[in-house]
Scaffold this active site. Structure first.
Site, PDB file in Angstrom:
ATOM      1  N   HIS A  35       0.820  -1.220   0.000  1.00  0.00           N
ATOM      2  CA  HIS A  35       0.000   0.000   0.000  1.00  0.00           C
ATOM      3  C   HIS A  35       0.855   1.271   0.000  1.00  0.00           C
ATOM      4  O   HIS A  35       0.702   2.108  -0.896  1.00  0.00           O
ATOM      5  CB  HIS A  35      -0.980  -0.019   1.168  1.00  0.00           C
ATOM      6  CG  HIS A  35      -1.725   1.266   1.336  1.00  0.00           C
ATOM      7  ND1 HIS A  35      -2.577   1.770   0.368  1.00  0.00           N
ATOM      8  CD2 HIS A  35      -1.722   2.171   2.350  1.00  0.00           C
ATOM      9  CE1 HIS A  35      -3.084   2.921   0.786  1.00  0.00           C
ATOM     10  NE2 HIS A  35      -2.565   3.188   1.977  1.00  0.00           N
ATOM     11  N   HIS A  59       3.443   7.210   5.216  1.00  0.00           N
ATOM     12  CA  HIS A  59       2.233   7.924   5.626  1.00  0.00           C
ATOM     13  C   HIS A  59       1.414   7.230   6.716  1.00  0.00           C
ATOM     14  O   HIS A  59       0.670   7.884   7.433  1.00  0.00           O
ATOM     15  CB  HIS A  59       1.350   8.250   4.415  1.00  0.00           C
ATOM     16  CG  HIS A  59       0.552   7.100   3.897  1.00  0.00           C
ATOM     17  ND1 HIS A  59       1.050   6.177   2.993  1.00  0.00           N
ATOM     18  CD2 HIS A  59      -0.718   6.705   4.158  1.00  0.00           C
ATOM     19  CE1 HIS A  59       0.127   5.293   2.714  1.00  0.00           C
ATOM     20  NE2 HIS A  59      -0.970   5.575   3.410  1.00  0.00           N
ATOM     21  N   GLU A  63       0.504   6.557  12.694  1.00  0.00           N
ATOM     22  CA  GLU A  63      -0.798   6.165  13.256  1.00  0.00           C
ATOM     23  C   GLU A  63      -0.932   4.660  13.459  1.00  0.00           C
ATOM     24  O   GLU A  63      -1.754   4.225  14.261  1.00  0.00           O
ATOM     25  CB  GLU A  63      -1.960   6.699  12.412  1.00  0.00           C
ATOM     26  CG  GLU A  63      -2.157   6.052  11.079  1.00  0.00           C
ATOM     27  CD  GLU A  63      -3.341   6.637  10.329  1.00  0.00           C
ATOM     28  OE1 GLU A  63      -4.196   5.844   9.910  1.00  0.00           O
ATOM     29  OE2 GLU A  63      -3.404   7.859  10.153  1.00  0.00           O
ATOM     30  N   ASP A  64      -0.124   3.857  12.763  1.00  0.00           N
ATOM     31  CA  ASP A  64      -0.297   2.405  12.841  1.00  0.00           C
ATOM     32  C   ASP A  64       0.817   1.654  13.568  1.00  0.00           C
ATOM     33  O   ASP A  64       0.684   0.460  13.794  1.00  0.00           O
ATOM     34  CB  ASP A  64      -0.416   1.817  11.423  1.00  0.00           C
ATOM     35  CG  ASP A  64      -1.729   2.167  10.758  1.00  0.00           C
ATOM     36  OD1 ASP A  64      -2.636   2.660  11.455  1.00  0.00           O
ATOM     37  OD2 ASP A  64      -1.860   1.960   9.537  1.00  0.00           O
ATOM     38  N   ASP A 128      -3.340   8.233  -1.395  1.00  0.00           N
ATOM     39  CA  ASP A 128      -3.725   7.196  -0.433  1.00  0.00           C
ATOM     40  C   ASP A 128      -5.143   6.709  -0.711  1.00  0.00           C
ATOM     41  O   ASP A 128      -5.416   5.501  -0.798  1.00  0.00           O
ATOM     42  CB  ASP A 128      -3.592   7.777   0.977  1.00  0.00           C
ATOM     43  CG  ASP A 128      -4.035   6.834   2.081  1.00  0.00           C
ATOM     44  OD1 ASP A 128      -3.956   5.604   1.907  1.00  0.00           O
ATOM     45  OD2 ASP A 128      -4.442   7.347   3.145  1.00  0.00           O
TER      46      ASP A 128
END
Length: 196
Positions: A35, A59, A63-64, A128
């Protein structure tokens, strides 16, 4: 313009691959690293700014991925303030390993920030979402309407969110390649939505 590979992009790919190791896409067992690579390739159709391509590769990291694995401070040390600010600009308000706010709240916060974000953040966000939407079309081809059950929100909520992003990108960037590609990708998924 095609993406020109550089040592910095190579380092960013290595960091993204390490940070996303063992993760897969929602709809199939494809390694997650595909991705961010796809997002970097898509964004390179819209700009030749290396920092934007690096941020596209990274990106989802803030957050992950838990900060204990890779933090904003690590990113600043490795890639500088500008790349880190671009990644922050396209990150949802959540931290890996902590309790996540409700889906709608996170998406509304993302949209509010998008209204203020830089042009570069808008390009990364568009790339994205273009890849996410294209992946949804592919998943629908394999799974049919069962594809919608893979997500944390139903078809109407997903379409609201992607449509709102397309509107924000169009309002801020005007008629450009990113706007047109994103709108086309949204329309392709709208055509697959089950009739209410």
């Amino acid at each position: 313009m095609p993406l020109t590979w550089t040592p910095t992009l190579d380092r960013a790919l290595a960091v993204a691959a390490r940070c996303h190791a063992g993760q897969t896409r929602k709809d199939d067992p494809t390694p997650y690293i595909t991705h961010p690579v796809a997002v970097a390739l898509i964004v390179s159709d819209f700009t030749d700014d290396e920092d934007v391509a690096v941020a596209a590769l990274l990106h989802d990291v803030l957050e992950d991925v838990p900060p204990s694995v890779y933090s904003a401070a690590d990113m600043i040390a490795d890639f500088g303030d500008r790349v880190t600010e671009l990644v922050r600009g396209v990150s949802e308000e959540k931290t890996a390993g902590e309790e996540t706010p409700p889906w709608r709240e996170r998406k509304e916060g993302y949209l509010a920030r998008l209204a203020e974000d830089s042009r570069e953040c808008l390009l990364i966000s568009a790339a994205d979402k273009i890849h996410n939407l294209r992946s949804m079309v592919s998943a629908h081809g394999r799974l049919g309407d069962d594809m919608w059950g893979v997500f944390n929100a139903g078809p109407q909520e997903k379409l609201w969110f992607y449509g709102a992003i397309a509107d924000a990108v169009a309002e801020r960037l005007g008629d450009c390649a990113a706007t047109r590609e994103l709108r086309r990708a949204v329309d392709d998924v709208v055509a697959l939505a089950p009739v209410r």
